[in-house]
Write an enzyme that holds these catalytic residues in place. Structure first.
Site, PDB file in Angstrom:
ATOM      1  N   LYS A 126       0.859  -1.184   0.000  1.00 52.13           N
ATOM      2  CA  LYS A 126       0.000   0.000   0.000  1.00 52.13           C
ATOM      3  C   LYS A 126       0.886   1.223   0.000  1.00 52.13           C
ATOM      4  CE  LYS A 126      -4.432   0.987   0.193  1.00 52.13           C
ATOM      5  NZ  LYS A 126      -5.575   0.130  -0.171  1.00 52.13           N
ATOM      6  N   ASP A 166      -7.056   4.280  -4.594  1.00 57.36           N
ATOM      7  CA  ASP A 166      -7.742   4.119  -3.314  1.00 57.36           C
ATOM      8  C   ASP A 166      -8.384   5.489  -3.066  1.00 57.36           C
ATOM      9  OD1 ASP A 166      -7.723   2.037  -0.855  1.00 57.36           O
ATOM     10  OD2 ASP A 166      -7.601   4.024   0.008  1.00 57.36           O
TER      11      ASP A 166
HETATM   12  O1  2IT Z   1      -8.034  -1.495  -0.842  1.00 60.19           O
HETATM   13  C1  2IT Z   1      -7.898  -1.995  -1.986  1.00 60.19           C
HETATM   14  O2  2IT Z   1      -8.003  -3.202  -2.184  1.00 60.19           O
HETATM   15  C2  2IT Z   1      -7.616  -1.082  -3.099  1.00 60.19           C
HETATM   16  N1  2IT Z   1      -7.528   0.116  -2.875  1.00 60.19           N
HETATM   17  C3  2IT Z   1      -7.446  -1.607  -4.486  1.00 60.19           C
HETATM   18  C4  2IT Z   1      -6.099  -2.212  -4.664  1.00 60.19           C
HETATM   19  C5  2IT Z   1      -5.767  -2.600  -6.082  1.00 60.19           C
HETATM   20  O3  2IT Z   1      -4.596  -2.933  -6.282  1.00 60.19           O
HETATM   21  O4  2IT Z   1      -6.634  -2.610  -6.949  1.00 60.19           O
END
Ligand code: 2IT
Length: 448
Positions: A126, A166
């Site tokens: 993340k 996100d």
């Molecule tokens: O919290 C999540 O799963 C996302 N923000 C999407 C992550 C993604 O790699 O599509």
């Protein structure tokens, strides 16, 4: 609690005491793993949990940029590369003023188990920044994204780490980020980011996937309880991309979303957020950068409750779709008092641990975010495959596949909990099912 788990947890509490959100998710996950750890003494011998709670790598960097008045602004950028046992790091980027190391680590940790549940080969990561895109001009956002990517590019790649969107990062931001990545790399590696526009390698249904997937998961829960979506009323928070998908799919399947919420308060729409015009308006509100849900009330002539949360409304189902920890004990008590039967987390960790266990103890059916919202990253995984293989799937194909994945996540959670003698416990089941695959891979790969 199991001795080994307790020791690992005490250690995290000591070392990471300034990271409350991270501690919260570690506590919640480890608590579910008791039976598993007792059945697998080899995990302790391999220091598996100690390694699991320590990120493989944390990157923190300066993001300087110039605003429209010529003033220099400095934000903090992050990428937490938490676990790559089952695939390259994968997870979103969040641009919001509340972003800090603790929030990044909690989100990356959650992502490990979520991504594992999808059955696709994706590790957990993340990233993001404490930059708030609300109220910024397109050019300011572009300059910020370019500066952010000028550092991030050296840490990511289609087989290394694949960021996505996100909160605060949507199609516009992904476009700017990809443009800068491509320029620096001097190559068209579009598998480096997901959530791209359709003209340069994006996947159909990616914008809808998180919300639609959440409603597909809800359908499985209802089905398990011999219940149906037909005629149900749903309270949700948030009014962004995820809320939009939930409102749309819930109405298509015969239910009705009656609330939306923002930082300014919430709206109550007795007819439901159930028309194309209302869904389109949600997108308009989000992209306006005003960050106000009152605009919906003004436009459609429904009630607005300033400064309040929607959880006091009497509904059948609650689906928080906004931020972490928006439901504490006070809100949990309201939810219980209103006789809500289903509490379906959609946002990442929207519930404090105390409130989560309280609702479960009182017999509310609770579904955890890392399972419910996994549809988004699942379609991201699909986008990666399409980019790698230079192909593109149709809307019908992606939607059918998303539906199947959400069903399989529910089934895997049910089976994992049952195997551990925990009954229909979707919270523990998701943690156990997600954990087992990562644990197997970590055991196979030696002490790394
Ligand atoms: O919290 C999540 O799963 C996302 N923000 C999407 C992550 C993604 O790699 O599509």
């Amino acid at each position: 609690m199991n001795n080994y788990i307790e020791r690992v947890l005490e250690n995290v509490k000591r070392r990471d005491k300034h990271e409350p959100e991270f501690l919260q998710t570690v506590e919640e996950v480890l608590k579910s793993l008791e039976v598993v750890v007792e059945r697998h003494p080899e995990y302790e011998a391999a220091g598996l949990l100690e390694r699991l709670v320590e990120p493989e790598r944390v990157i923190e960097f300066r993001v300087p940029w110039m605003d429209d008045n010529g003033k220099i602004q400095v934000n903090r950028g992050f990428r937490v590369q938490f676990n790559s046992a089952i695939g390259p790091y994968k997870g979103g980027l969040r641009f919001a003023s509340h972003v800090n190391l603790s929030v990044m680590k909690f989100l990356a940790f959650e992502q490990i188990f979520k991504n594992s549940l999808t059955t696709l080969p994706m590790g957990g990561g993340k990233g993001g920044s404490d930059f708030d895109p609300n109220g910024k001009s397109d050019m300011e956002i572009m300059r910020f994204c370019q500066s952010f990517m000028t550092e991030l590019y050296r840490h990511i790649g289609p087989n290394v780490d694949v960021p996505a969107g996100d909160i605060g990062v949507g199609g516009r931001e992904i476009g700017f980020l990809f443009g800068q990545y491509k320029r620096i790399r001097n190559g068209f590696e579009n598998g480096v980011l997901t959530g791209k526009g359709m003209s340069y390698g994006g996947s159909v249904i990616r914008p809808e996937a998180t919300g639609w997937g959440a409603v597909y998961y809800l359908q499985e829960v209802l089905h398990h309880q011999n219940d149906t979506l037909e005629g149900k009323t749903i309270a949700i928070s948030g009014f962004g991309n995820v809320s939009w998908g939930v409102a749309m799919k819930a109405s298509q399947l015969g239910a009705k979303v009656v609330t939306l919420a923002g930082p300014d308060g919430y709206i109550y729409d007795p007819d439901g957020v159930s028309t194309q015009e209302k869904w389109d308006y949600m997108l308009e509100m989000r992209s306006s950068g005003r960050n106000r849900v009152q605009d919906y009330a003004d436009k459609f002539g429904v009630k607005f409750f300033a400064g309040q949360k929607p959880w006091g409304e009497k509904v059948d189902i609650c689906m928080p779709c906004a931020y972490q920890n928006e439901i504490g004990m006070k809100e949990a008590e309201q939810i219980l008092a209103n006789g809500v039967k289903y509490y379906i987390e959609v946002a990442n960790m929207p519930t404090t641990n105390e409130a989560l266990y309280y609702l479960m103890d009182k017999g509310v059916l609770v579904a955890p975010s890392k399972a419910v919202n996994a549809g988004g990253v699942s379609v991201s995984g699909l986008e990666m495959s399409q980019n790698a293989e230079h192909l593109s799937w149709t809307k019908e194909e992606v939607d059918r596949w998303l539906h199947e994945i959400m069903k399989s996540i529910h089934t895997a959670s049910v089976e994992a909990a049952e195997k551990c003698g925990l009954g229909y416990n979707l919270v523990a089941g998701a943690n156990i099912a997600g954990f087992m695959k990562v644990a197997d891979a970590m055991m196979a790969q030696g002490i790394v």
